[in-house]
Design an enzyme around this catalytic site. Structure first.
Site, PDB file in Angstrom:
ATOM      1  CB  CYS A 108      -0.860   0.063   1.257  1.00  0.00           C
ATOM      2  SG  CYS A 108      -1.539  -1.514   1.801  1.00  0.00           S
ATOM      3  CG  ASN A 137      -0.322  -5.618   4.400  1.00  0.00           C
ATOM      4  OD1 ASN A 137      -0.854  -5.994   5.447  1.00  0.00           O
ATOM      5  ND2 ASN A 137      -0.812  -5.894   3.201  1.00  0.00           N
ATOM      6  NE  ARG A 142      -4.526   2.417   2.014  1.00  0.00           N
ATOM      7  CZ  ARG A 142      -4.587   1.732   3.143  1.00  0.00           C
ATOM      8  NH1 ARG A 142      -5.630   1.858   3.924  1.00  0.00           N
ATOM      9  NH2 ARG A 142      -3.624   0.896   3.450  1.00  0.00           N
TER      10      ARG A 142
END
Lengths: 324, 324, 324, 324
Positions: free
Chosen positions: C2, C79, C16
């Site tokens: 991400c 993550n 994001r």
């Protein structure tokens, strides 16, 4: 796989490496003014100029990989695989076999200017020196203190490129190498300035970051970029010895054995490195097996026979005794 | 700016370069078993082990940049700017000044295993060898034929990292260098396989393309990657001389003078390169001004005085006479 | 996989992407001031602040991937594989399960300054939202118009890093990403200046060469560098819409399906991209299957129930009729 | 600055971006079978084929940047600065002005095969559409489901290159771009295998590392490499919509405004992106100011007048109301 560099900083030096998976028994060969060289399709005037360089002698014929003549004109032949195309003899042209080009130019031209003119009608022929030795695909850099040209015989004809960078490696052709350099033009030996971020300065965590992105592999394109960078960003050794500087540059381009590995498992290595000092007419060299610099002077110009010095491979270490 | 490599292929060799903008009069120094070394905060047993290495002698104290002892244990100190943090003396710790660490380890440990244990309670102190010579920010690689560790004294304490790559350069810290390697893990000395395109194969236009992307600049991170690649992809010289191989690797990492340029205009160069042969206990070295390999044997173990051999800078060229 | 970007140019925007091999039925979820959120180890005051963001609802509990509260404070979880380490509950600490951190911060803090203080005693616990859903390894970026911090719970404790770049991707940890940026600091959106060669200028053959060397792959490190470059070198769309600019930046970082391929053959893709406009309190998003921007206003602050809008995947094409 | 991609995976799609510092009022223009196009030096048969594409109408003449005809043959013109050379009219040749090439090919050829034949005697002339609009330096990609060719009119003549990669960007010429790809041929969407080190495996710290080294800047060479990588490593969207996939690829190549900055301070941006679906004969496009996909069908083939749809720049956001 080879690299050649012509450098005019201070005095004109001409360096080259030979990068191969084997050696063919190379030696340093001097060719004096009265040596008879039988060109397949052309003649030269006698006495011609004396020359020195590295190569092998095959059936009495010197196959020069590179050389310097008594006027300081230099030339080197570098591998040019999948690009070099040699032709039949063509009427009205200067017909030279690929292995004749270096001796022809160095035996008959005093300067780069004369070489340019001599080669203006060049046709590179596919003649072999003998049935057992087919011609190698080659291109050439010729230079003196005034500049350098590159000669490339390709499918679409002979190209004689001015080469202001004074660097040559292998395929692809010189115009590709020159254009590929553009991506690296911002690299510097000085510390980088921050341009990526307006808000905060990244840490300059190491000396040398200004050249981050300089390619480090041993492909022809990466060696070309590295050679241009190093030629433009290095300086003479403390003793003022530009020859030392050139060997340091060549060390950064040299191939440690195995850094390139062939499909058959053999490693490629820099068989020899030479630096011709055109002011003092000395041909310096090192070999993979012996890094000590050796020098041969081009000072016996008269005569009709080749003489050669073998390039032995024994590492010549100087052991120092401690004082008691 | 320095590079150290520990290599166990064949015999254990330990190479290092010192890359700086000046030299401090380095010499190769032998320290025999009865030499008295006065540690600021600790003691060692006598007789200790003899050692050899490069450095300078300051007020009778040998400041070793690197060294090998009579058991073949090796250590090198490399610049670690903006990372090294030294402390006050701490009770219950092994307190060693930054310049004491190499002699302490080499004089008192037979093996890496012993060194690991000896340093388990290490505290690196900020003591200076003299008022005129403040401590340099350093980190260390210690190795024998079984492996290598790196010692980094930082703000958050002393780290002793196992270093299976056997390579060390400069800041940032070793864990960063190791992680940065991951981006280059697919690089190979063999020709690349086409994975980018399903439809057509790009031309493999040059030997060496399998390592395209290998970084070629002189920053600490790029030298680290290059050192790992070369250590893993090179092979001994034909004469079986691994020492020659190590010098070839070090040549690819060495800094030609000016390839790094400081804000004050001075060039950084590889002042010296050394290769310790731990089997024969010979310390080999070359210098920027003289590329011929010199060797000093660690064979006079007894005695109480340092002895040293200067590292002269005169290029030792062998001139060859042509046969008549 | 991400990327999160906090940008303060003009107005504070928080973008994001979520890059995964599958989706879990994400929706945009609004959480009003009276919603009861039962934290495993702590309490918050009621009424708390309302918030909006993307995530999934599991057993009535909103698992937010990112969000913005009614004061414009934003947070995202990304993550953090092989790095995140969660702990047992620890007395005297603020104990929050990994999935509780975003709602806790956004429901209880008005500003980054308050969030810094609230998290000063943070302990991230290994509690799972349910037996079927073990905790995911995560790290977090929290930001408002004054700056950004990154929260990383690792083996050596919880780190709260100030993040002046306002960018976060995945493992390795933020300090590594920041240091890795240094190699690229000279890259520019402007044309490069020639520094490599003193003799001749390489051709500036293409616009954009000043950023040659910018990494283009989808690893966390390369996306981090690209995000910093783009954040610092782009400008608002002509309509002055900074939201459009942020989506263009995010497009350059988004993963086309398959550009990363997993060992099982599945492709990773950018499941959704969101941009929170903290001035107007609108949460914008696009999905892999539908690139049209959709927006949800955070304007119903009162109430006690979650409400959600599904993220449908149908490409919403506008067909234009030609004039007759 | 532009990128064009021809993709035959599933159905033949033809994508292109236009990357400039300004727009010239582009619209999507349909040209029906009876439209009269007055070529400066040649004629075509009537009725010709209908076509659609993006461009501007200047004095009644459609200046197509790209287009697709009723048979699905596609063509695009991309900037080719410092390379394109146009000639005087030459007898016995097919003389086409640079702005006539796309309409000529699409109005008169059913297939790539016919286009190859039609252009075998091409001479690109320097005619301007009007005194106020001098010709732009261009090269062209023409493709259908069977392949693609690139047309480059240079100083040494017109080159018609087969282009099995189906990708075109800007200068340098196609053969350079193709050769430059070789350095990146080992890049993969899958995780890298360790080849750099025999002793230890570097950590595969992030998904996507197999393509580490993929260039990420916006130069023509870097976009070419990235386009080939993405074309070969991406897959259709879940709905089976290959058009969506092509827009995702184009997003990765699109230039956010300012990522290239000109000497006068203006930013370059991707003005529009189009994807021609040659199966359904729909021309899809997005613009910098509006990312929603719009589509125009090529379904009104008869007629003699151009019709056009403007490319408005208003971001078309869909606001979602939360359920109460």
């Amino acid at each position: 796989m080879c690299t050649a560099i012509s450098d005019n900083g201070g005095r004109h030096l001409f360096g080259r490496s030979l990068d191969l998976e084997c050696s063919y028994g190379e030696s340093v060969i001097t060719l004096p003014r009265a040596f008879r060289f039988y060109f397949a399709h052309t003649e030269i005037k006698y006495p011609h100029y004396a020359m020195i360089g590295a190569g092998v002698i095959h059936g009495g014929v010197p196959l020069y990989y590179d050389g310097m003549n008594e006027y300081g004109l230099c030339a080197a032949a570098l591998n040019f695989p999948a690009r070099a195309v040699y032709q039949e003899r063509r009427e009205g042209k200067l017909n030279l076999a690929s292995f004749e080009l270096i001796p022809y130019v160095l035996m008959s031209c005093e300067s780069l200017s004369e070489a340019r003119e001599a080669l203006s009608e060049l046709n590179v022929t596919a003649d072999a020196v003998s049935a057992s030795l087919p011609p190698t695909p080659l291109h050439y850099m010729i230079s003196d203190g005034t500049g350098a040209v590159v000669v490339e015989a390709m499918a679409d004809g002979v190209h004689i490129h001015e080469n202001p960078y004074g660097v040559l490696t292998n395929s692809p052709e010189l115009p590709y190498q020159v254009l590929n350099l553009s991506g690296y033009m911002g690299l510097d030996s000085r510390a980088p300035e921050n341009r990526i971020s307006k808000e905060v300065d990244p840490e300059n965590y190491s000396r040398g970051l200004g050249a981050y992105g300089l390619p480090g592999d041993y492909s022809s394109t990466s060696r070309f970029v590295r050679a241009v960078f190093l030629k433009n960003h290095t300086r003479p050794t403390a003793s003022g010895c530009d020859v030392g500087r050139m060997f340091h540059i060549m060390d950064s381009l040299a191939v440690p054995d195995g850094a390139i590995t062939l499909p058959d498992g053999r490693g490629v290595r820099t068989v020899y490195t030479s630096v011709a000092d055109t002011a003092d007419k000395i041909y310096y060299f090192t070999t993979y097996g012996c890094r000590r610099i050796r020098g041969v002077r081009l000072d016996k110009l008269e005569g009709e026979f080749l003489s050669s010095v073998s390039i032995e491979e024994h590492e010549d270490i100087l052991f120092k005794e401690l004082p008691i």
